[in-house]
Write a protein that holds these residues in place. Structure first.
Motif, PDB file in Angstrom:
ATOM      1  N   GLU A  27      40.078  42.739  48.041  1.00  0.00           N
ATOM      2  CA  GLU A  27      40.718  40.923  48.383  1.00  0.00           C
ATOM      3  C   GLU A  27      41.785  41.088  46.511  1.00  0.00           C
ATOM      4  O   GLU A  27      41.860  39.939  46.226  1.00  0.00           O
ATOM      5  CB  GLU A  27      39.402  41.000  47.405  1.00  0.00           C
ATOM      6  N   GLN A  28      40.892  41.481  45.826  1.00  0.00           N
ATOM      7  CA  GLN A  28      41.489  41.691  43.979  1.00  0.00           C
ATOM      8  C   GLN A  28      42.852  41.375  44.207  1.00  0.00           C
ATOM      9  O   GLN A  28      43.727  41.393  43.263  1.00  0.00           O
ATOM     10  CB  GLN A  28      40.327  42.404  42.819  1.00  0.00           C
ATOM     11  N   VAL A  29      43.257  42.745  44.633  1.00  0.00           N
ATOM     12  CA  VAL A  29      44.633  43.270  44.840  1.00  0.00           C
ATOM     13  C   VAL A  29      46.026  42.011  45.339  1.00  0.00           C
ATOM     14  O   VAL A  29      46.862  41.651  44.936  1.00  0.00           O
ATOM     15  CB  VAL A  29      44.835  44.848  45.459  1.00  0.00           C
ATOM     16  N   ALA A  30      45.008  41.456  46.828  1.00  0.00           N
ATOM     17  CA  ALA A  30      45.470  40.485  47.288  1.00  0.00           C
ATOM     18  C   ALA A  30      45.968  39.084  46.148  1.00  0.00           C
ATOM     19  O   ALA A  30      46.938  38.282  46.445  1.00  0.00           O
ATOM     20  CB  ALA A  30      44.731  40.393  48.819  1.00  0.00           C
ATOM     21  N   ASN A  31      45.394  39.356  45.422  1.00  0.00           N
ATOM     22  CA  ASN A  31      44.487  37.577  44.463  1.00  0.00           C
ATOM     23  C   ASN A  31      45.540  38.191  43.334  1.00  0.00           C
ATOM     24  O   ASN A  31      45.761  37.484  43.117  1.00  0.00           O
ATOM     25  CB  ASN A  31      43.167  37.702  44.309  1.00  0.00           C
ATOM     26  N   GLY A  32      46.658  39.120  43.274  1.00  0.00           N
ATOM     27  CA  GLY A  32      47.245  39.517  41.893  1.00  0.00           C
ATOM     28  C   GLY A  32      46.897  40.563  40.855  1.00  0.00           C
ATOM     29  O   GLY A  32      47.473  40.724  39.941  1.00  0.00           O
ATOM     30  N   ALA A  33      45.613  40.691  41.295  1.00  0.00           N
ATOM     31  CA  ALA A  33      44.995  41.949  39.948  1.00  0.00           C
ATOM     32  C   ALA A  33      45.642  43.257  40.111  1.00  0.00           C
ATOM     33  O   ALA A  33      46.055  43.992  41.242  1.00  0.00           O
ATOM     34  CB  ALA A  33      43.130  41.460  40.584  1.00  0.00           C
ATOM     35  N   SER A  34      45.712  43.544  39.149  1.00  0.00           N
ATOM     36  CA  SER A  34      46.071  44.984  39.158  1.00  0.00           C
ATOM     37  C   SER A  34      45.637  46.064  38.082  1.00  0.00           C
ATOM     38  O   SER A  34      45.278  47.470  38.187  1.00  0.00           O
ATOM     39  CB  SER A  34      47.436  44.761  37.783  1.00  0.00           C
ATOM     40  N   GLU A  35      44.612  45.643  37.922  1.00  0.00           N
ATOM     41  CA  GLU A  35      43.500  46.299  36.598  1.00  0.00           C
ATOM     42  C   GLU A  35      41.926  45.943  37.100  1.00  0.00           C
ATOM     43  O   GLU A  35      41.266  44.806  37.885  1.00  0.00           O
ATOM     44  CB  GLU A  35      43.393  46.325  36.119  1.00  0.00           C
ATOM     45  N   GLN A  36      40.793  47.041  37.665  1.00  0.00           N
ATOM     46  CA  GLN A  36      39.758  46.637  37.571  1.00  0.00           C
ATOM     47  C   GLN A  36      38.649  47.264  36.420  1.00  0.00           C
ATOM     48  O   GLN A  36      39.186  48.182  36.490  1.00  0.00           O
ATOM     49  CB  GLN A  36      39.787  47.421  39.444  1.00  0.00           C
ATOM     50  N   TRP A  37      37.632  46.366  36.539  1.00  0.00           N
ATOM     51  CA  TRP A  37      36.502  47.084  35.795  1.00  0.00           C
ATOM     52  C   TRP A  37      35.810  46.407  36.082  1.00  0.00           C
ATOM     53  O   TRP A  37      35.386  45.578  36.765  1.00  0.00           O
ATOM     54  CB  TRP A  37      36.329  45.940  34.599  1.00  0.00           C
ATOM     55  N   VAL A  38      34.275  47.203  35.782  1.00  0.00           N
ATOM     56  CA  VAL A  38      32.767  47.516  35.744  1.00  0.00           C
ATOM     57  C   VAL A  38      32.246  48.010  34.513  1.00  0.00           C
ATOM     58  O   VAL A  38      32.592  48.650  33.533  1.00  0.00           O
ATOM     59  CB  VAL A  38      32.804  48.596  37.190  1.00  0.00           C
ATOM     60  N   SER A  39      30.926  47.089  34.419  1.00  0.00           N
ATOM     61  CA  SER A  39      29.725  47.357  33.169  1.00  0.00           C
ATOM     62  C   SER A  39      28.690  48.459  34.178  1.00  0.00           C
ATOM     63  O   SER A  39      28.525  48.310  34.688  1.00  0.00           O
ATOM     64  CB  SER A  39      29.442  45.877  32.606  1.00  0.00           C
ATOM     65  N   ALA A  42      35.085  39.544  40.662  1.00  0.00           N
ATOM     66  CA  ALA A  42      35.658  38.256  40.767  1.00  0.00           C
ATOM     67  C   ALA A  42      37.090  38.811  40.336  1.00  0.00           C
ATOM     68  O   ALA A  42      36.660  39.461  39.461  1.00  0.00           O
ATOM     69  CB  ALA A  42      35.396  36.870  40.321  1.00  0.00           C
ATOM     70  N   LYS A  43      38.195  37.912  40.363  1.00  0.00           N
ATOM     71  CA  LYS A  43      39.340  37.931  39.589  1.00  0.00           C
ATOM     72  C   LYS A  43      38.727  37.472  38.220  1.00  0.00           C
ATOM     73  O   LYS A  43      38.836  35.873  37.923  1.00  0.00           O
ATOM     74  CB  LYS A  43      40.378  37.425  39.941  1.00  0.00           C
ATOM     75  N   THR A  44      38.902  37.960  37.240  1.00  0.00           N
ATOM     76  CA  THR A  44      38.384  36.822  35.634  1.00  0.00           C
ATOM     77  C   THR A  44      39.528  36.966  34.875  1.00  0.00           C
ATOM     78  O   THR A  44      39.392  35.906  34.049  1.00  0.00           O
ATOM     79  CB  THR A  44      37.733  37.891  34.814  1.00  0.00           C
ATOM     80  N   GLU A  45      40.715  37.859  34.900  1.00  0.00           N
ATOM     81  CA  GLU A  45      42.231  37.255  33.874  1.00  0.00           C
ATOM     82  C   GLU A  45      42.820  37.360  35.134  1.00  0.00           C
ATOM     83  O   GLU A  45      42.732  37.534  36.140  1.00  0.00           O
ATOM     84  CB  GLU A  45      42.171  38.039  33.266  1.00  0.00           C
ATOM     85  N   PRO A  46      44.163  36.519  35.163  1.00  0.00           N
ATOM     86  CA  PRO A  46      45.012  36.803  35.931  1.00  0.00           C
ATOM     87  C   PRO A  46      45.841  38.044  36.833  1.00  0.00           C
ATOM     88  O   PRO A  46      45.801  38.539  38.020  1.00  0.00           O
ATOM     89  CB  PRO A  46      46.559  36.096  34.499  1.00  0.00           C
ATOM     90  N   GLU A  47      45.415  39.183  35.846  1.00  0.00           N
ATOM     91  CA  GLU A  47      45.833  40.387  36.646  1.00  0.00           C
ATOM     92  C   GLU A  47      44.801  41.894  35.821  1.00  0.00           C
ATOM     93  O   GLU A  47      44.511  42.582  36.941  1.00  0.00           O
ATOM     94  CB  GLU A  47      46.700  41.306  35.631  1.00  0.00           C
ATOM     95  N   ARG A  48      43.322  40.808  36.214  1.00  0.00           N
ATOM     96  CA  ARG A  48      42.114  41.849  35.932  1.00  0.00           C
ATOM     97  C   ARG A  48      41.016  40.909  37.176  1.00  0.00           C
ATOM     98  O   ARG A  48      41.031  39.979  37.427  1.00  0.00           O
ATOM     99  CB  ARG A  48      41.673  41.249  34.275  1.00  0.00           C
ATOM    100  N   GLY A  49      40.310  42.197  37.780  1.00  0.00           N
ATOM    101  CA  GLY A  49      39.417  42.224  38.659  1.00  0.00           C
ATOM    102  C   GLY A  49      37.801  42.558  38.083  1.00  0.00           C
ATOM    103  O   GLY A  49      38.832  43.932  37.553  1.00  0.00           O
ATOM    104  N   ASP A  50      37.805  42.290  38.355  1.00  0.00           N
ATOM    105  CA  ASP A  50      35.536  43.060  37.866  1.00  0.00           C
ATOM    106  C   ASP A  50      34.661  42.987  39.013  1.00  0.00           C
ATOM    107  O   ASP A  50      34.686  42.152  39.830  1.00  0.00           O
ATOM    108  CB  ASP A  50      35.250  42.337  37.083  1.00  0.00           C
ATOM    109  N   VAL A  51      34.049  43.633  38.551  1.00  0.00           N
ATOM    110  CA  VAL A  51      33.179  44.171  39.584  1.00  0.00           C
ATOM    111  C   VAL A  51      31.547  44.040  39.200  1.00  0.00           C
ATOM    112  O   VAL A  51      31.198  44.543  38.212  1.00  0.00           O
ATOM    113  CB  VAL A  51      32.542  45.830  40.255  1.00  0.00           C
ATOM    114  N   PHE A  52      30.773  42.712  39.209  1.00  0.00           N
ATOM    115  CA  PHE A  52      30.418  42.365  38.309  1.00  0.00           C
ATOM    116  C   PHE A  52      28.275  43.209  39.067  1.00  0.00           C
ATOM    117  O   PHE A  52      28.027  42.903  38.921  1.00  0.00           O
ATOM    118  CB  PHE A  52      29.645  40.798  39.539  1.00  0.00           C
TER     119      PHE A  52
END
Length: 159
Positions: free
Chosen positions: A105-117, A71-81
């Motif tokens: 999807e995350q880019v289309a919703n405004g994310a410019s970075e992606q995180w994963v743990s 999901a997009k978890t912050e205005p410009e951040r998407g996370d892979v859960f």
């Protein structure tokens, strides 16, 4: 494809098995059983499909062979859960395609970075994400509710 109610059992199976393979030898069988019973029971998976936690599934011959959630978890951040692929379908592009669909999807919703743990020592996940431009940002030591220490590695990429 977007997950639907008929995918619950397949998602639960693929994710539970993939997660168990990831932590085998790191976390106890007791903790694994408890964690899988919580995260991958059919009611929880059904709810997570409804709320969008699981965003895409890979289907072959009507069976779930992979699942991703984020999901997009912050205005410009998407996370892979979560991202797991059945071992019979690994190294064939399934995970790459699932990640691409979530990223789009995350880019289309405004994310410019992606995180994963990723669990430290996950010899499948770490090279997969590094090959797709994720860079290690740090590690997070954690303690399970059964008193077991483990470490998550946090990766980020610009998308």
């Amino acid at each position: 494809m977007k997950p639907r109610a008929e995918h619950v059992s397949g998602i639960a199976h693929v994710c539970a098995k993939g997660w168990q393979q990831t932590v085998d030898g790191i976390l106890s069988a007791r903790y694994q059983k408890k964690n899988m019973a919580f995260w991958y029971n059919h009611d929880k998976v059904r709810t997570d499909i409804t709320t969008g936690v699981y965003s895409h599934v890979a289907i072959v011959d009507g069976e779930v062979v992979g699942a991703i959630g984020g999901a997009k978890t912050e205005p410009e951040r998407g996370d892979v859960f979560v991202l797991y692929v059945d071992e019979a379908y690994r190294y064939q592009g399934t995970g790459r395609r699932l990640l691409a669909a979530l990223t789009e999807e995350q880019v289309a919703n405004g994310a410019s970075e992606q995180w994963v743990s990723v669990e430290k020592g996950n010899w499948r996940g770490i090279p997969f994400y590094e090959a797709r431009g994720f860079e290690l940002q740090g590690e997070q030591k954690k303690m399970t509710d059964t008193g077991e220490a483990h470490t998550n590695l946090n990766f980020r990429r610009v998308i």
